[in-house]
Each structure stands twice: as structure tokens, then as C-alpha cells.
Design an enzyme around this catalytic site. Structure first.
Site, PDB file in Angstrom:
ATOM      1  CB  THR A  65     -15.043  -0.809   1.903  1.00  0.00           C
ATOM      2  OG1 THR A  65     -14.985  -0.566   3.307  1.00  0.00           O
ATOM      3  CG2 THR A  65     -16.098  -1.861   1.634  1.00  0.00           C
ATOM      4  CB  CYS A  66     -13.537   0.793  -2.992  1.00  0.00           C
ATOM      5  SG  CYS A  66     -14.984   1.783  -2.571  1.00  0.00           S
TER       6      CYS A  66
END
Length: 178
Positions: A65-66
Site C-alpha cells: 500500500t505504501c
């Protein structure tokens, strides 16, 4: 020897519990200054928050996600600068080597975005934005958040209710708040 380890574990647990209970920063409050690292593993410094700045907190470099969230900040960097943002800081509880490698992977041509290693979690802890990610990432990590800072004070604090999502911390959403 066993009692020494038990004592150390108890102390570590007490420190972690205390840090996790720190009140989360709110709009209008001063952003606490704690030392972090950027390029040199031996050099700690305080982030300069004079002017308008953006702090993006992420749970971990190289996480899926990052790694999908931060590239939009890299590509929209000029849009943020046009809105008067002096610096953009991506902060993670990772070491400086990991943050440098992640920056090189996400922005091989370079970027003005500063990738900050909060390797001790002191900065994130002072913000009250830690969570226990032991099962997934091995320890305490930063919640997924964005803080718009003007001259050291939080103008906006957005914290994702689910750290695995970017519903309010995407570059598009943050540009609209500037």
C-alpha cells in the site's frame, strides 16, 4: 540471567504501552520536534517545519500500500510546490538505508520529497500516531497519516481508519485540502 531478560521485556512492554497511549495530535496543535535521520545513519536532526509543509506517515517502506501511495506524491510534487508547500516529508519507522533504497526505487530520476527515517519511532510516537504492527511488520509502526503543517502547527490531520487503505491520504485528496 532469566530474570534479566524478563526485566528487560517488562521495561520494553511498559515503554511501548506508554508510547501507544500518547494522545494523537490534533488540528491547531504544535507538531512536536524529535530527532530523525535522512541520508546519514550517524546524523540525527530535527525537521524544519517553518512555512507550509506536508508530513506523510506510512507504516513501512516497500510495503504494497505504501509503495502504491507515495508515487502519486512524487508525480504531483510540482502541484504541491505550486500550492506553497515548502517540503514534503515521507516518514516511516524504518532505518535510513531502507528509506534511501525505497526513495531510489520510487524516484530513480530523483525527487524533492524527503524520505525520513524515524528509526526509533520517537517522532511518530510524539505525534501519538503509532500502532502495534507486531504480527505484520514486527513491531510498532506509524499509522497511515497526513499532516499539513504551517509554521510548526498542524493545520490538518488526516489519519486512515484502516492502515491498509489510502482513502483520505492520497495525493489527490491532500492537494484539495491545500
Amino acid at each position: 540471567m532469566t530474570s534479566m531478560f524478563a526485566s528487560a521485556a517488562h521495561t520494553a512492554h511498559s515503554v511501548a504501552a506508554g508510547v501507544l497511549n500518547t494522545a494523537q495530535i490534533k488540528t491547531g496543535e504544535r507538531v512536536p520536534v524529535k530527532p530523525v535521520k535522512e541520508n546519514d545513519p550517524g546524523q540525527r536532526f530535527d525537521i524544519d517545519l517553518s512555512g507550509k509543509n506536508l508530513i506523510i506517515g506510512i507504516p513501512g517502506a516497500f510495503t504494497p500500500t505504501c509503495s502504491s501511495q507515495v508515487p502519486s506524491y512524487v508525480s504531483d510534487y510540482d502541484k504541491f510546490k505550486a500550492k506553497g508547500v515548502k517540503d514534503i516529508f515521507v516518514v516511516a519507522i524504518n532505518d535510513v538505508f531502507v528509506m534511501k533504497a525505497w526513495k531510489e526505487k520510487l524516484a530513480p530520476q530523483g525527487t524533492g520529497i524527503r524520505f525520513i527515517a524515524d528509526d526509533r519511532g520517537e517522532f511518530t510516537g510524539a505525534l501519538g500516531l503509532l500502532f502495534d504492527a507486531t504480527d505484520l511488520l514486527g513491531g510498532l509502526r506509524a499509522k497511515r497519516y497526513v499532516i499539513i503543517v504551517q509554521d510548526g502547527k498542524a493545520e490538518y490531520v488526516g489519519v486512515e481508519p484502516d492502515v491498509s487503505k489510502t482513502t483520505i491520504t492520497s495525493a489527490t485528496d491532500v492537494i484539495e485540502k491545500l
